[in-house]
Design a protein around this motif. Structure first.
Motif, PDB file in Angstrom:
ATOM      1  N   CYS A 112       0.855  -1.404   0.031  1.00 28.44           N
ATOM      2  CA  CYS A 112      -0.119   0.182  -0.422  1.00 28.44           C
ATOM      3  C   CYS A 112       0.109   0.762  -0.176  1.00 28.44           C
ATOM      4  O   CYS A 112       2.227   0.902   0.262  1.00 28.44           O
TER       5      CYS A 112
ATOM      6  N   LYS B 100     -10.451   3.802  -3.602  1.00 28.43           N
ATOM      7  CA  LYS B 100     -10.028   1.940  -4.230  1.00 28.43           C
ATOM      8  C   LYS B 100     -10.460   1.289  -5.147  1.00 28.43           C
ATOM      9  O   LYS B 100     -11.537   0.990  -4.931  1.00 28.43           O
TER      10      LYS B 100
ATOM     11  N   ASN C 247      -9.017   6.404   0.436  1.00 27.60           N
ATOM     12  CA  ASN C 247      -9.584   5.053   1.050  1.00 27.60           C
ATOM     13  C   ASN C 247     -10.610   4.705   0.369  1.00 27.60           C
ATOM     14  O   ASN C 247     -11.656   3.300  -0.484  1.00 27.60           O
TER      15      ASN C 247
ATOM     16  N   ASN D 297      -4.271  -0.558  -7.327  1.00 29.87           N
ATOM     17  CA  ASN D 297      -5.309   0.877  -6.968  1.00 29.87           C
ATOM     18  C   ASN D 297      -3.746   1.325  -7.170  1.00 29.87           C
ATOM     19  O   ASN D 297      -4.740   2.890  -7.847  1.00 29.87           O
TER      20      ASN D 297
ATOM     21  N   TYR E 296      -6.916   8.559  -6.499  1.00 25.05           N
ATOM     22  CA  TYR E 296      -6.255   7.627  -5.723  1.00 25.05           C
ATOM     23  C   TYR E 296      -5.087   7.732  -4.619  1.00 25.05           C
ATOM     24  O   TYR E 296      -3.868   8.423  -3.967  1.00 25.05           O
TER      25      TYR E 296
ATOM     26  N   ASN F 232      -9.701  -4.020  -3.377  1.00 27.36           N
ATOM     27  CA  ASN F 232      -9.889  -4.758  -1.692  1.00 27.36           C
ATOM     28  C   ASN F 232      -8.493  -4.838  -1.179  1.00 27.36           C
ATOM     29  O   ASN F 232      -8.886  -6.342  -0.622  1.00 27.36           O
ATOM     30  N   THR F 233      -7.784  -3.876  -0.663  1.00 28.51           N
ATOM     31  CA  THR F 233      -6.280  -4.363   0.304  1.00 28.51           C
ATOM     32  C   THR F 233      -6.861  -3.176   1.277  1.00 28.51           C
ATOM     33  O   THR F 233      -7.356  -1.717   1.601  1.00 28.51           O
TER      34      THR F 233
ATOM     35  N   LYS G  98      -8.376   5.385  -9.312  1.00 34.48           N
ATOM     36  CA  LYS G  98      -6.771   5.292  -9.811  1.00 34.48           C
ATOM     37  C   LYS G  98      -6.435   6.375  -9.515  1.00 34.48           C
ATOM     38  O   LYS G  98      -5.485   6.524  -8.481  1.00 34.48           O
TER      39      LYS G  98
ATOM     40  N   SER H   8      -3.119  10.465  -1.927  1.00 32.79           N
ATOM     41  CA  SER H   8      -2.176   8.952  -1.485  1.00 32.79           C
ATOM     42  C   SER H   8      -0.537   9.643  -0.830  1.00 32.79           C
ATOM     43  O   SER H   8       0.113   9.467  -0.644  1.00 32.79           O
TER      44      SER H   8
ATOM     45  N   ASP I 123       0.928  -2.196  -6.071  1.00 35.25           N
ATOM     46  CA  ASP I 123      -0.112  -2.041  -6.084  1.00 35.25           C
ATOM     47  C   ASP I 123      -1.462  -1.207  -6.886  1.00 35.25           C
ATOM     48  O   ASP I 123      -1.649  -1.051  -7.346  1.00 35.25           O
TER      49      ASP I 123
END
Length: 600
Positions: A28, A292, A289, A244, A555, A295-296, A552, A559, A242
Motif C-alpha cells: 500500500c 480504492k 481509501n 489500486n 487515489y 480491496n486491499t 485510480k 495518497s 499496488d
C-alpha cells in the motif's frame, strides 16, 4: 550475509526479504516499499554463489532505479553484481546488444531513435492526412506478443494510421534505427526464436525483482516469464506493486492476475502484503481509501497518524481566479501550518495545465522557488551518452554527491570503453577530477554544456568525428534540447535556458514541485494541491474505462499527501456553447459525500 539493525524494518517487510520462494507483494502507499526492495536486493546480493551471477531489478522509471541503487550503495553493499533499470534498458543491455545477430532486422547493427526525432518523422508523415485531422498524437503504438497495435481509440483513423506507421517503420529500418516499442518486441522475438538465450539469462539471474507490476505491459510480463521459466523454478522473483495505482492503462500497463502470471511463469507465487502506511495521517488515509478499486488493507501506522489534516475541495472557483486560489493555499500551508515549500506539490492531469500556471505563480510568489520534472530545460534521454555526462557536469562536488557522481563516472567510462575510446589510464576518480577542474563562466545552459563536453573530449583525446555513435548522440542531445527550450520559453519560462535552471535538474528537491498526477507517482509531500479535476481530464474523454481509471488517479493524487490535501475542480474551463460553465467536476468527487475542511 547481509544483516540489518534490529527494529529497522517491521515483520511484514522482514518476511518479504527473507522469503526463499517467489513472491507477489502487494504494498500500500507509504508502506516502506522502497526500503523493503533495497534490503531485499542487498540480501539477495549477499546470497550469490558465483561471480558470474547478477541480481536484476526492473523499475518503472530511471528515477526509481537511481534511488534504489543509491540506497543499496549506502548500506555498504557491493553493487558490482547488481543490474537495475527499466525494462527497455534491460532488453537493450541483456538481449538486443549481445544477441542482435539472431534477429534479421538487427543483424547489421542498430541505433535507438530518440523521442524527438521519432516525433519529427511521424509529424511529417501526418501532413498528407490533415483533412482527416490526424496528428502525431494519434500515432501511438503498443508492442504486444503478436505485433504492433494502434493506441488511437478513433477506429475511423486506423486505415490511414496503419499506412503512416508502416512508412515510419520503413524509414527506421532504412536508417538501422529502432524505437522503444521495437526494443520490447524484438527482444521478445529473440527469446521466442532462440530459447537458448532465455536459458543462458536464467542461469545468470538467480533473482529478478519487478517493481510497480501494476504498470507492466503484456509483452513485458512475457519477456520476464520467458527467462524465469527456463530455470525450472530455481530463479526466484519478487513482484511488487499496488493494483489500486494502475494509472498507465492507456500505455498498456495493467496488474496481471496472480493465477495468470503463475501460468506464464510455470511456478507458484507466495502472496504477501505490506499494509502499514507510515506516510499519511489517518484522515488522509480514510479519504483516499474511498477511491480504492481493489480491496486491499491500509493501516495508519506512522508518527503523524493523528495529525489534524486539512482536506478541502473547491468546485466554485473560476479558472480566472485559480492562480489566486493556489497562491492562497500555498501561503496558508507555509505561514499557518508551518509546511516547508519543499514539501508542497501542485499537480494536475496534464502538462498543458501545469505550463499555463507555472509562470504566473513565479510572478505571484517571487520569494518561492518552483521545480518539477516537466520543467527540465534539456532532453532527458537517459540512454544518450551526453545526458549521462551532463549529470556530472551540472552537479557540484560535495560529500553528499560523491558516491552518486562516482557511479555516474563509472557508467560514462564504461560507455567510452564500449565504443572503443582508450581509457586505460583513466579511472572513475580521475574522470571526476577532470570534470571538477573546469572553471567556466557561462550563463547559457547549452553553451555551458558544449564547452564542458568539448573540454572532456580534449582531455581524453577524443575526436568526435572518429566515433560516430558519440557524435550522433552529441548532435541529438543539443537538437532535442534546443527544441525543448524553445517550447518551454513559448509556454512562459523565459529564463529556462539559464545555467541555474540546468543545474536545478539534478539537485535535491528545491522549492514547490509542479507536476502531473502521473509524475507524482512514487513521491510524497506534506501538502498536495490538485487542480483541473474535471470530466474529460479525469477521466480522460477518450478513456473507455474512464470511470474506474479516474478513481485510480484520485487515489494516487490523494495518497501522495502526508498532512494536508487541497482538491480543486475549477469552473469556466473549456467553456463552449454546450458547456457555458465549462467542464463539470470529476464525477467521483461530486458523489463523495465527504465532510471537507474550510479555510477562511
Amino acid at each position: 550475509m547481509f544483516f540489518w539493525r534490529e527494529n529497522s524494518i517491521n515483520k511484514e517487510q522482514e518476511n518479504a526479504i527473507l522469503e526463499k520462494d517467489s513472491v507477489m507483494l502487494i504494498a500500500c502507499p507509504g508502506s516502506g516499499k522502497t526500503r523493503t526492495l533495497t534490503y531485499k536486493i542487498a540480501y539477495e546480493l549477499s546470497r550469490l554463489t558465483s561471480k558470474k551471477q547478477f541480481v536484476i531489478a526492473i523499475t518503472y522509471t530511471n528515477r526509481a532505479s537511481d534511488e534504489i541503487k543509491e540506497r543499496v550503495e549506502l548500506l555498504g553493499v557491493d553493487v558490482t553484481q547488481l543490474w537495475i533499470g527499466t525494462i527497455h534498458s534491460f532488453c537493450l543491455e541483456w538481449i538486443l546488444k549481445p544477441y542482435h545477430l539472431y534477429h534479421e532486422k538487427l543483424k547489421n547493427g542498430f541505433k535507438i531513435i530518440n523521442s524527438d526525432d521519432s516525433e519529427d518523422i511521424l509529424s511529417e508523415l501526418c501532413i498528407p492526412y490533415k483533412e482527416e485531422k490526424i496528428t502525431y498524437f494519434d500515432c501511438g503504438i503498443l508492442a504486444k506478443t503478436n505485433g504492433f497495435h494502434l493506441t488511437c481509440l478513433n477506429k475511423v483513423k486506423h486505415d490511414s494510421l496503419n499506412r503512416i506507421i508502416k512508412k515510419y517503420h520503413t524509414i527506421l529500418e532504412e536508417n538501422n534505427q529502432i524505437d522503444f516499442e521495437q526494443i520490447l518486441f524484438y527482444a521478445y522475438e529473440i527469446l521466442i526464436s532462440k530459447p537458448i538465450v532465455a536459458k543462458i539469462l536464467s542461469n545468470l539471474f538467480p533473482f529478478i525483482l519487478i517493481d510497480e507490476y501494476q504498470d507492466t505491459k503484456e509483452i513485458q510480463y512475457h519477456i520476464i516469464s520467458e527467462i524465469l521459466s527456463k530455470n525450472n523454478g530455481k530463479s526466484k522473483t519478487l513482484i511488487v506493486g499496488d493494483p489500486n495505482q494502475s494509472i498507465y492503462e492507456s500505455l498498456g500497463g495493467y496488474p496481471m492476475p496472480k493465477q495468470d502470471l503463475e501460468k506464464l511463469l510455470g511456478f507458484n507465487l507466495k502472496s504477501l502484503s505490506l499494509d502499514k502506511n507510515y506516510r499519511s495521517s489517518s484522515a488522509i488515509i480514510d479519504y483516499f481509501n474511498h477511491y480504492k478499486t481493489f480491496n486491499t488493507k491500509i493501516i495508519p501506522y506512522g508518527s503523524e497518524k493523528d495529525y489534524p489534516s486539512i482536506i478541502t475541495y473547491n468546485s466554485s472557483i473560476s479558472v480566472d481566479d485559480l492562480i489566486d486560489e493556489i497562491t492562497k493555499l500555498i501561503l496558508y500551508n507555509v505561514n499557518e501550518k508551518g509546511i516547508s515549500p519543499n514539501e508542497i506539490c501542485i499537480a494536475a492531469p496534464q502538462w498543458v495545465h501545469i505550463a499555463s500556471i507555472t509562470r504566473k505563480l513565479i510572478i505571484k510568489l517571487p520569494d518561492f522557488n518552483f521545480d518539477g520534472p516537466g520543467m527540465a530545460p534539456f532532453s532527458r534521454d537517459i540512454d544518450n551518452f551526453w545526458f549521462k555526462v551532463s549529470r556530472i557536469a551540472l552537479t557540484d562536488p560535495s560529500p553528499y554527491m560523491y558516491i552518486k557522481r562516482l557511479r555516474w563516472s563509472t557508467e560514462v567510462l564504461n560507455e567510452l570503453d564500449t565504443v572503443g575510446v582508450n581509457i586505460t589510464n583513466t579511472n572513475s576518480k580521475d574522470f571526476l577530477r577532470i570534470c571538477n577542474s573546469f572553471k567556466i563562466t557561462e550563463n547559457n545552459g547549452l553553451e555551458y554544456l558544449k564547452k564542458i563536453f568539448n573540454l572532456i573530449c580534449e582531455k581524453l583525446n577524443i575526436s568526435l568525428q572518429s566515433f560516430p555513435q558519440l557524435n550522433e548522440h552529441f548532435n541529438s542531445f543539443f537538437k532535442s534540447s534546443e527544441k525543448r527550450i524553445h517550447k518551454l520559453i513559448a509556454e512562459g519560462n523565459p529564463s529556462i535556458d539559464s545555467i541555474e535552471s540546468f543545474k536545478k535538474v539534478f539537485r535535491q528537491r528545491d522549492g514547490i514541485t509542479v507536476s502531473t498526477i502521473h509524475g507524482t507517482k512514487g513521491e510524497e509531500y506534506d501538502t498536495v494541491i490538485g487542480f483541473g479535476l474535471l470530466h474529460d481530464y479525469v477521466p480522460h474523454f477518450s478513456d473507455p474505462n474512464g470511470e474506474e481509471n479516474s478513481k485510480k488517479i484520485l487515489y494516487v493524487l490523494a495518497s501522495r499527501a502526508r498532512k494536508n490535501l487541497h482538491i480543486i475542480s475549477e469552473n469556466k474551463r473549456g467553456v463552449n456553447f454546450y458547456k457555458p460553465n465549462g467542464k463539470s467536476p470529476t464525477t467521483h468527487l461530486l458523489s463523495y459525500k465527504y465532510h471537507y475542511s474550510t479555510i477562511n
